[in-house]
Design a protein around this motif. Structure first.
Motif, mmCIF file in Angstrom:
data_model
loop_
_atom_site.group_PDB
_atom_site.id
_atom_site.type_symbol
_atom_site.label_atom_id
_atom_site.label_comp_id
_atom_site.label_asym_id
_atom_site.label_seq_id
_atom_site.Cartn_x
_atom_site.Cartn_y
_atom_site.Cartn_z
ATOM 1 N N MET A 1 47.063 30.639 18.483
ATOM 2 C CA MET A 1 45.218 30.608 18.171
ATOM 3 C C MET A 1 45.114 32.683 18.870
ATOM 4 S SD MET A 1 43.480 29.506 22.015
ATOM 5 C CE MET A 1 43.780 27.404 21.248
ATOM 6 N N ALA A 2 44.075 33.004 17.736
ATOM 7 C CA ALA A 2 43.730 34.851 18.765
ATOM 8 C C ALA A 2 43.241 34.200 19.523
ATOM 9 C CB ALA A 2 42.825 34.664 17.348
ATOM 10 N N THR A 3 43.392 35.967 19.585
ATOM 11 C CA THR A 3 42.886 36.583 21.284
ATOM 12 C C THR A 3 41.596 36.627 21.347
ATOM 13 O OG1 THR A 3 43.849 38.391 21.132
ATOM 14 C CG2 THR A 3 44.960 37.076 22.342
ATOM 15 N N SER A 4 40.697 36.587 20.365
ATOM 16 C CA SER A 4 39.619 37.055 20.433
ATOM 17 C C SER A 4 38.665 35.978 20.021
ATOM 18 C CB SER A 4 38.463 38.363 19.797
ATOM 19 O OG SER A 4 38.955 38.449 18.432
ATOM 20 N N ALA A 5 38.884 35.158 19.090
ATOM 21 C CA ALA A 5 38.347 33.463 18.182
ATOM 22 C C ALA A 5 37.693 32.787 19.047
ATOM 23 C CB ALA A 5 39.034 33.003 16.815
ATOM 24 N N PRO A 6 36.705 31.620 18.777
ATOM 25 C CA PRO A 6 36.005 30.911 19.759
ATOM 26 C C PRO A 6 37.392 29.459 19.785
ATOM 27 C CG PRO A 6 35.071 31.265 18.592
ATOM 28 C CD PRO A 6 36.010 32.404 18.082
ATOM 29 N N ILE A 7 37.817 29.045 20.519
ATOM 30 C CA ILE A 7 38.618 28.055 20.349
ATOM 31 C C ILE A 7 37.972 26.738 20.358
ATOM 32 C CG2 ILE A 7 40.207 28.701 21.856
ATOM 33 C CD1 ILE A 7 40.084 27.444 24.074
ATOM 34 N N PRO A 8 38.263 25.715 19.085
ATOM 35 C CA PRO A 8 37.524 24.484 19.151
ATOM 36 C C PRO A 8 37.998 23.610 20.279
ATOM 37 C CG PRO A 8 39.201 24.885 18.126
ATOM 38 C CD PRO A 8 39.465 25.604 18.316
ATOM 39 N N VAL A 9 37.752 23.049 21.030
ATOM 40 C CA VAL A 9 37.722 21.598 22.670
ATOM 41 C C VAL A 9 36.917 20.740 21.701
ATOM 42 C CG1 VAL A 9 37.593 21.025 24.726
ATOM 43 C CG2 VAL A 9 37.914 23.589 24.019
ATOM 44 N N THR A 10 37.724 19.056 21.580
ATOM 45 C CA THR A 10 37.253 17.950 21.668
ATOM 46 C C THR A 10 37.363 16.904 22.528
ATOM 47 O OG1 THR A 10 39.189 17.387 19.785
ATOM 48 C CG2 THR A 10 37.009 19.122 19.255
ATOM 49 N N TRP A 11 36.861 15.828 22.451
ATOM 50 C CA TRP A 11 37.226 15.124 24.305
ATOM 51 C C TRP A 11 36.279 12.954 22.841
ATOM 52 C CZ3 TRP A 11 34.069 18.962 24.310
ATOM 53 C CH2 TRP A 11 32.532 18.659 24.063
ATOM 54 N N THR A 12 36.753 13.029 23.925
ATOM 55 C CA THR A 12 35.887 11.169 23.913
ATOM 56 C C THR A 12 35.583 10.615 24.971
ATOM 57 O OG1 THR A 12 37.691 10.874 22.190
ATOM 58 C CG2 THR A 12 36.779 8.927 22.804
ATOM 59 N N LYS A 13 34.317 10.733 24.878
ATOM 60 C CA LYS A 13 33.682 10.279 26.185
ATOM 61 C C LYS A 13 33.633 8.448 26.274
ATOM 62 C CE LYS A 13 29.081 10.023 28.071
ATOM 63 N NZ LYS A 13 29.058 9.457 28.743
ATOM 64 N N VAL A 14 33.941 8.428 27.269
ATOM 65 C CA VAL A 14 34.150 6.569 27.536
ATOM 66 C C VAL A 14 32.959 6.727 28.516
ATOM 67 C CG1 VAL A 14 36.196 6.129 27.721
ATOM 68 C CG2 VAL A 14 36.057 6.651 29.523
ATOM 69 N N SER A 15 32.636 4.742 28.628
ATOM 70 C CA SER A 15 30.711 4.553 29.747
ATOM 71 C C SER A 15 31.661 5.564 30.961
ATOM 72 C CB SER A 15 30.732 2.953 29.158
ATOM 73 O OG SER A 15 32.102 2.492 29.483
ATOM 74 N N THR A 16 32.202 5.653 31.421
ATOM 75 C CA THR A 16 32.686 5.993 33.081
ATOM 76 C C THR A 16 32.578 7.181 33.269
ATOM 77 O OG1 THR A 16 34.855 5.316 32.894
ATOM 78 C CG2 THR A 16 33.795 3.555 34.177
ATOM 79 N N ASP A 17 32.307 8.087 32.774
ATOM 80 C CA ASP A 17 31.982 9.810 31.997
ATOM 81 C C ASP A 17 31.392 9.635 32.294
ATOM 82 O OD1 ASP A 17 34.803 10.183 31.517
ATOM 83 O OD2 ASP A 17 34.877 10.466 29.614
ATOM 84 N N PRO A 18 30.525 10.669 33.378
ATOM 85 C CA PRO A 18 29.830 11.332 34.282
ATOM 86 C C PRO A 18 28.676 11.761 32.105
ATOM 87 C CG PRO A 18 31.695 13.096 34.129
ATOM 88 C CD PRO A 18 31.506 11.623 33.839
ATOM 89 N N GLY A 19 27.693 11.994 32.272
ATOM 90 C CA GLY A 19 26.688 12.995 31.345
ATOM 91 C C GLY A 19 27.743 14.188 30.843
ATOM 92 N N TYR A 20 27.545 14.751 32.230
ATOM 93 C CA TYR A 20 27.947 16.106 31.882
ATOM 94 C C TYR A 20 28.211 16.630 32.665
ATOM 95 C CZ TYR A 20 23.245 16.400 29.939
ATOM 96 O OH TYR A 20 22.171 16.666 28.720
ATOM 97 N N PHE A 21 29.479 17.398 32.582
ATOM 98 C CA PHE A 21 30.599 18.793 33.201
ATOM 99 C C PHE A 21 30.351 20.465 32.878
ATOM 100 C CE2 PHE A 21 32.008 16.913 29.102
ATOM 101 C CZ PHE A 21 32.941 17.815 28.270
#
Length: 86
Positions: free
Chosen positions: A1-21
């Motif tokens: 991973m480069a030291t100055s580039a944005p990093i992609p972050v992905t996730w899967t939300k389930v029904s019990t997860d809060p709307g925001y974090f």
């Protein structure tokens, strides 16, 4: 991973997860351990985002994890990864 580039972050939300974090970059292998808030009030329904580096850039090292945090508690945590110089 480069030291100055944005990093992609992905996730899967389930029904019990809060709307925001909050998204926190953590490294418990560093001495002292480090934590850097990457994003606040992330909309969990989006499923992904590109995270820009902190003001000092990404610090190359092994042992990083991304934590999804709400009210001080960790909701989810990535596996460990390294940040390397490009």
């Amino acid at each position: 991973m480069a030291t100055s580039a944005p990093i992609p972050v992905t996730w899967t939300k389930v029904s019990t997860d809060p709307g925001y974090f909050d998204m926190v970059l953590s490294n418990q292998q560093r001495n002292p351990p480090t934590q850097q808030v990457l994003a606040t009030h992330v909309d969990g329904s989006k499923g992904s985002m590109a995270v820009n580096p902190p003001s000092g850039g990404w610090v190359p090292a092994p042992g990083y994890q991304v934590n999804f945090v709400k009210d001080g508690g960790i909701l989810a945590q990535s596996g460990q990864f390294s940040i390397t110089k490009n």
